[in-house]
Write a protein that holds these residues in place. Structure first.
Motif, PDB file in Angstrom:
ATOM      1  N   ASN A 143       0.859  -1.173   0.000  1.00  0.00           N
ATOM      2  CA  ASN A 143       0.000   0.000   0.000  1.00  0.00           C
ATOM      3  C   ASN A 143       0.905   1.238   0.000  1.00  0.00           C
ATOM      4  O   ASN A 143       1.655   1.480   0.960  1.00  0.00           O
ATOM      5  CB  ASN A 143      -0.910  -0.016   1.230  1.00  0.00           C
ATOM      6  CG  ASN A 143      -1.884   1.137   1.228  1.00  0.00           C
ATOM      7  OD1 ASN A 143      -1.870   1.987   0.332  1.00  0.00           O
ATOM      8  ND2 ASN A 143      -2.743   1.178   2.223  1.00  0.00           N
TER       9      ASN A 143
ATOM     10  N   ALA B 258       0.348   4.291   0.486  1.00  0.00           N
ATOM     11  CA  ALA B 258       0.075   5.248   1.561  1.00  0.00           C
ATOM     12  C   ALA B 258       0.815   4.885   2.845  1.00  0.00           C
ATOM     13  O   ALA B 258       1.055   5.749   3.690  1.00  0.00           O
ATOM     14  CB  ALA B 258      -1.424   5.315   1.827  1.00  0.00           C
ATOM     15  N   ASP B 259       1.205   3.609   2.998  1.00  0.00           N
ATOM     16  CA  ASP B 259       1.924   3.179   4.191  1.00  0.00           C
ATOM     17  C   ASP B 259       3.430   3.437   4.113  1.00  0.00           C
ATOM     18  O   ASP B 259       4.128   3.334   5.114  1.00  0.00           O
ATOM     19  CB  ASP B 259       1.695   1.679   4.437  1.00  0.00           C
ATOM     20  CG  ASP B 259       0.246   1.392   4.789  1.00  0.00           C
ATOM     21  OD1 ASP B 259      -0.442   2.316   5.293  1.00  0.00           O
ATOM     22  OD2 ASP B 259      -0.195   0.252   4.550  1.00  0.00           O
ATOM     23  N   LEU B 260       3.935   3.773   2.936  1.00  0.00           N
ATOM     24  CA  LEU B 260       5.361   4.015   2.778  1.00  0.00           C
ATOM     25  C   LEU B 260       5.721   5.403   3.303  1.00  0.00           C
ATOM     26  O   LEU B 260       4.948   6.352   3.166  1.00  0.00           O
ATOM     27  CB  LEU B 260       5.759   3.913   1.299  1.00  0.00           C
ATOM     28  CG  LEU B 260       5.608   2.541   0.657  1.00  0.00           C
ATOM     29  CD1 LEU B 260       5.947   2.615  -0.829  1.00  0.00           C
ATOM     30  CD2 LEU B 260       6.506   1.532   1.351  1.00  0.00           C
TER      31      LEU B 260
END
Length: 83
Positions: free
Chosen positions: A10, A12-14
């Motif tokens: 995902n 957005a999690d990076l």
């Protein structure tokens, strides 16, 4: 096929790629400038010279701040400082 290996990640999690603690040196260089107060009873020439000196000091601090920000930008870009 190499793009398929990232399908389960995902984005957005990076973390952000440039998320770093930047030094505070440039903010210290760009401190507020002391401006002399003028009063109607002041000598005009003395007030002019005091204001002129404050302007010269302010211009020097702005130049130093600009150089600090430029050097910081080059350092974070991995290009080093070139003068």
């Amino acid at each position: 096929m190499p793009l398929a290996c990232c399908a389960g990640v995902n984005l957005a999690d990076l973390p952000a790629p440039l998320k770093v603690d930047q030094p505070q040196a440039c903010e210290e260089v760009l401190a507020p400038i002391d401006v002399p107060e003028d009063h109607p009873e002041d000598d005009a020439i003395g007030a002019y010279l005091a204001n002129r000196l404050a302007l010269i000091n302010a211009a020097d601090e702005v130049d130093a701040g600009r150089a600090c920000l430029r050097d910081q930008r080059f350092g974070y870009a991995g290009k080093g400082i070139s003068r």
